[in-house]
Design a protein around this motif. Structure first.
Motif, short mmCIF file in Angstrom:
data_model
loop_
_atom_site.label_atom_id
_atom_site.label_comp_id
_atom_site.label_asym_id
_atom_site.label_seq_id
_atom_site.Cartn_x
_atom_site.Cartn_y
_atom_site.Cartn_z
N ASP A 9 0.82 -1.21 0.00
CA ASP A 9 0.00 0.00 0.00
C ASP A 9 0.85 1.26 0.00
N ALA A 10 0.21 2.38 -0.23
CA ALA A 10 0.88 3.69 -0.19
C ALA A 10 1.57 3.85 1.16
N GLY A 11 2.85 4.24 1.12
CA GLY A 11 3.60 4.48 2.35
C GLY A 11 4.31 3.28 2.91
N THR A 12 4.00 2.09 2.42
CA THR A 12 4.64 0.86 2.91
C THR A 12 6.00 0.69 2.24
N HIS A 13 6.93 0.11 2.97
CA HIS A 13 8.30 -0.06 2.51
C HIS A 13 8.60 -1.54 2.20
N ALA A 14 9.74 -1.77 1.56
CA ALA A 14 10.15 -3.15 1.29
C ALA A 14 11.66 -3.28 1.37
N ARG A 15 12.10 -4.37 1.96
CA ARG A 15 13.52 -4.75 1.94
C ARG A 15 13.76 -5.88 0.95
N GLY A 16 12.68 -6.62 0.64
CA GLY A 16 12.86 -7.80 -0.20
C GLY A 16 11.69 -8.09 -1.11
N GLN A 17 11.13 -7.07 -1.73
CA GLN A 17 10.09 -7.31 -2.74
C GLN A 17 10.71 -8.07 -3.92
N VAL A 18 9.93 -8.96 -4.51
CA VAL A 18 10.41 -9.75 -5.65
C VAL A 18 9.50 -9.49 -6.84
N ALA A 19 10.11 -9.35 -8.01
CA ALA A 19 9.35 -9.16 -9.25
C ALA A 19 10.08 -9.89 -10.37
#
Length: 255
Positions: A53-63
């Protein structure tokens, strides 16, 4: 045709979330696709492991994305990190089998949520934690964590309306670690419903503050009514830490 997997970290503060929006360039997916399209000189679309969501962060998103480009992997990651905004970084790039799908192949995820638990807020933590000034009974909250772990229908702890899809998930770990004035919540499971982590944190906070009882958890599992659970805490304290795949030899023990 090559299938390329990206591991991405980002500061979501100034973005409208992961998913591309047709009338805005303020999404993580949109920013990455724009740079890849420039690099490949043809339209590139990427598939994420899931939305944040808006404002949420990621250290390990995968695409992942597919391309005929002859650009090498080292050149790709250099190009991406040269032209992406500084708050989006590709940490890892690799070629994977054609059938790999970042969303459908995921077998689990790990999230963190941070609470700044002090009477006085922090200027530096404001984009990366939720300021909650009330005193909390951490022991009682840990008891609540144990009740939330397992295989349950979590629809009452989500922002979902009616859906034909299963809302049963298996949660392996919910833990709370005190780090000075900051509380670090960890969630590991085979999947999470829309806003589920943020609602679970809100429920745990209200139990710790004495505003909800421990029995509330059983009651929400039974009733499946969202309004009986705790508040939805803000997005800025949430981080997607890791996405698990069978290909990575990491399977959830309860999955």
């Amino acid at each position: 045709m090559k299938n390329i997997r990206l591991t991405i970290e980002y500061d979501g503060t100034r973005y409208l979330g992961w998913q591309r929006l047709g009338d805005s360039d303020k999404t993580i997916q949109g920013k990455i696709e724009n740079i890849l399209t420039q690099m490949a000189r043809t339209k590139v679309e990427i598939i994420g492991s899931g939305r944040t969501d808006a404002g949420t962060h990621a250290r390990g998103q995968v695409a992942n994305f597919k391309t005929d480009s002859t650009v090498s992997l080292p050149e790709m990651i250099d190009f991406l990190n040269r032209y992406l905004p500084q708050d989006i970084v590709v940490q890892k790039i690799e070629e994977v089998p054609e059938r790999f799908h970042a969303r459908y192949n995921a077998v689990g995820k790990k999230y963190s949520y941070y609470i700044w638990n002090d009477k006085v807020p922090s200027a530096f933590e404001r984009n990366y934690s939720y300021h909650y000034a009330q005193d909390l009974d951490i022991e009682l909250m840990n008891q609540a964590c144990l009740k939330l772990i397992g295989t349950h229908d979590y629809i009452g702890f989500s922002a979902l309306k009616k859906t034909k899809k299963s809302t049963t998930r298996t949660i392996e770990e919910i833990s709370i670690k005190k780090e000075g004035k900051r509380l670090h919540f960890t969630f590991v499971g085979n999947g999470f419903l829309h806003k589920m982590v943020r609602i679970l944190v809100g429920t745990l906070l209200e139990i710790g503050a004495g505003e909800l009882s421990l029995e509330t958890i059983d009651e929400v599992f039974e009733s499946k009514i969202r309004s009986e659970a705790g508040v939805t805490v803000p997005a800025q304290g949430l981080f997607l830490d890791e996405v698990y795949y069978k290909e990575d030899q990491r399977e959830l023990s309860v999955a």
